[in-house]
Design a protein around this motif. Sequence first.
Motif, mmCIF file in Angstrom:
data_model
loop_
_atom_site.group_PDB
_atom_site.id
_atom_site.type_symbol
_atom_site.label_atom_id
_atom_site.label_comp_id
_atom_site.label_asym_id
_atom_site.label_seq_id
_atom_site.Cartn_x
_atom_site.Cartn_y
_atom_site.Cartn_z
ATOM 1 N N VAL A 35 0.206 -5.494 -8.188
ATOM 2 C CA VAL A 35 -0.543 -4.266 -7.931
ATOM 3 C C VAL A 35 0.055 -3.169 -8.804
ATOM 4 N N ASP A 36 -0.810 -2.336 -9.377
ATOM 5 C CA ASP A 36 -0.324 -1.223 -10.179
ATOM 6 C C ASP A 36 -1.052 0.036 -9.736
ATOM 7 N N PRO A 37 -0.427 1.073 -9.294
ATOM 8 C CA PRO A 37 1.009 1.226 -9.137
ATOM 9 C C PRO A 37 1.504 0.492 -7.895
ATOM 10 N N HIS A 38 2.766 0.093 -7.916
ATOM 11 C CA HIS A 38 3.337 -0.597 -6.756
ATOM 12 C C HIS A 38 4.503 0.208 -6.208
ATOM 13 N N SER A 39 4.975 -0.178 -5.027
ATOM 14 C CA SER A 39 6.039 0.578 -4.383
ATOM 15 C C SER A 39 7.286 0.550 -5.255
ATOM 16 N N PRO A 40 8.065 1.549 -5.226
ATOM 17 C CA PRO A 40 8.123 2.646 -4.255
ATOM 18 C C PRO A 40 7.203 3.820 -4.580
ATOM 19 N N LYS A 41 6.395 3.711 -5.631
ATOM 20 C CA LYS A 41 5.475 4.802 -5.957
ATOM 21 C C LYS A 41 4.402 4.911 -4.871
ATOM 22 N N THR A 42 4.027 6.137 -4.526
ATOM 23 C CA THR A 42 2.999 6.354 -3.513
ATOM 24 C C THR A 42 1.734 6.874 -4.170
ATOM 25 N N VAL A 43 0.628 6.598 -3.524
ATOM 26 C CA VAL A 43 -0.664 7.067 -4.006
ATOM 27 C C VAL A 43 -1.335 7.852 -2.892
ATOM 28 N N SER A 44 -2.329 8.629 -3.252
ATOM 29 C CA SER A 44 -3.071 9.429 -2.274
ATOM 30 C C SER A 44 -4.493 8.915 -2.163
ATOM 31 N N ILE A 45 -5.194 9.406 -1.186
ATOM 32 C CA ILE A 45 -6.585 9.024 -0.975
ATOM 33 C C ILE A 45 -7.386 9.314 -2.241
ATOM 34 N N GLY A 46 -8.197 8.338 -2.658
ATOM 35 C CA GLY A 46 -9.037 8.499 -3.833
ATOM 36 C C GLY A 46 -8.410 7.993 -5.120
ATOM 37 N N ASP A 47 -7.116 7.651 -5.109
ATOM 38 C CA ASP A 47 -6.461 7.137 -6.315
ATOM 39 C C ASP A 47 -6.974 5.738 -6.649
ATOM 40 N N THR A 48 -6.750 5.338 -7.903
ATOM 41 C CA THR A 48 -7.213 4.039 -8.391
ATOM 42 C C THR A 48 -6.066 3.040 -8.370
ATOM 43 N N ILE A 49 -6.358 1.846 -7.888
ATOM 44 C CA ILE A 49 -5.381 0.762 -7.812
ATOM 45 C C ILE A 49 -5.871 -0.377 -8.703
ATOM 46 N N ASN A 50 -4.999 -0.880 -9.575
ATOM 47 C CA ASN A 50 -5.305 -2.012 -10.429
ATOM 48 C C ASN A 50 -4.704 -3.277 -9.829
ATOM 49 N N LEU A 51 -5.448 -4.364 -9.852
ATOM 50 C CA LEU A 51 -4.992 -5.622 -9.269
ATOM 51 C C LEU A 51 -4.884 -6.695 -10.344
ATOM 52 N N THR A 52 -3.894 -7.554 -10.180
ATOM 53 C CA THR A 52 -3.735 -8.724 -11.040
ATOM 54 C C THR A 52 -3.875 -9.954 -10.154
ATOM 55 N N LEU A 53 -4.786 -10.858 -10.544
ATOM 56 C CA LEU A 53 -5.063 -12.054 -9.749
ATOM 57 C C LEU A 53 -4.463 -13.274 -10.438
ATOM 58 N N CYS A 54 -4.188 -14.284 -9.637
ATOM 59 C CA CYS A 54 -3.671 -15.547 -10.145
ATOM 60 C C CYS A 54 -4.824 -16.314 -10.810
#
Length: 168
Positions: free
Chosen positions: A147-166
């Motif tokens: 997941v990008d961004p991943h912890s310990p970084k925090t995100v707020s409502i409405g932010d975009t999360i990028n996923l990497t799948l196997c």
Amino acid sequence: MTPNDSRPFGCTGHTPFEEELVNAMNDFANSAAAPTFDTPGIVRRTRRKRATAIAGIAAALIVAGGGTALATAVTHGSDAPKPAAAATATTDDATSVVLNGSKFKISFAGLDLDFAQQLLLKSRLELGTVSKEDCGKDGKPGSVIAVDPHSPKTVSIGDTINLTLCAG
């Protein structure tokens, strides 16, 4: 007439009806047996009814709101069981989400894309890019491995999360 008298002033005798009524009430009061109660039986029936009602309500809640309760528990970072993570997933494959000043850690590791999208929607986050990466033969194809961004970084409502799948 005084407050304790039931007859008007000047009347001294009882009518035959009054005497018969008083005698009937006295006979009833002296001959009526005291009621008996089956207290243990009443308690058993009450407990049985209560247990049946609680079981019925619990079953109805499970049927009606099981999916919502599970999604809420996962979204708010409870210890609810989650799908098994891929072998290459690490503890950094989670995103800390800040909602109304409270931090909730959401783990996407091992989830398939559909469930991850539902979790993002429930968390009021946007899905960014979805990429695939080789995760070896131990990984489950189509499961989230990063997941990008991943912890310990925090995100707020409405932010975009990028996923990497196997990729498998």
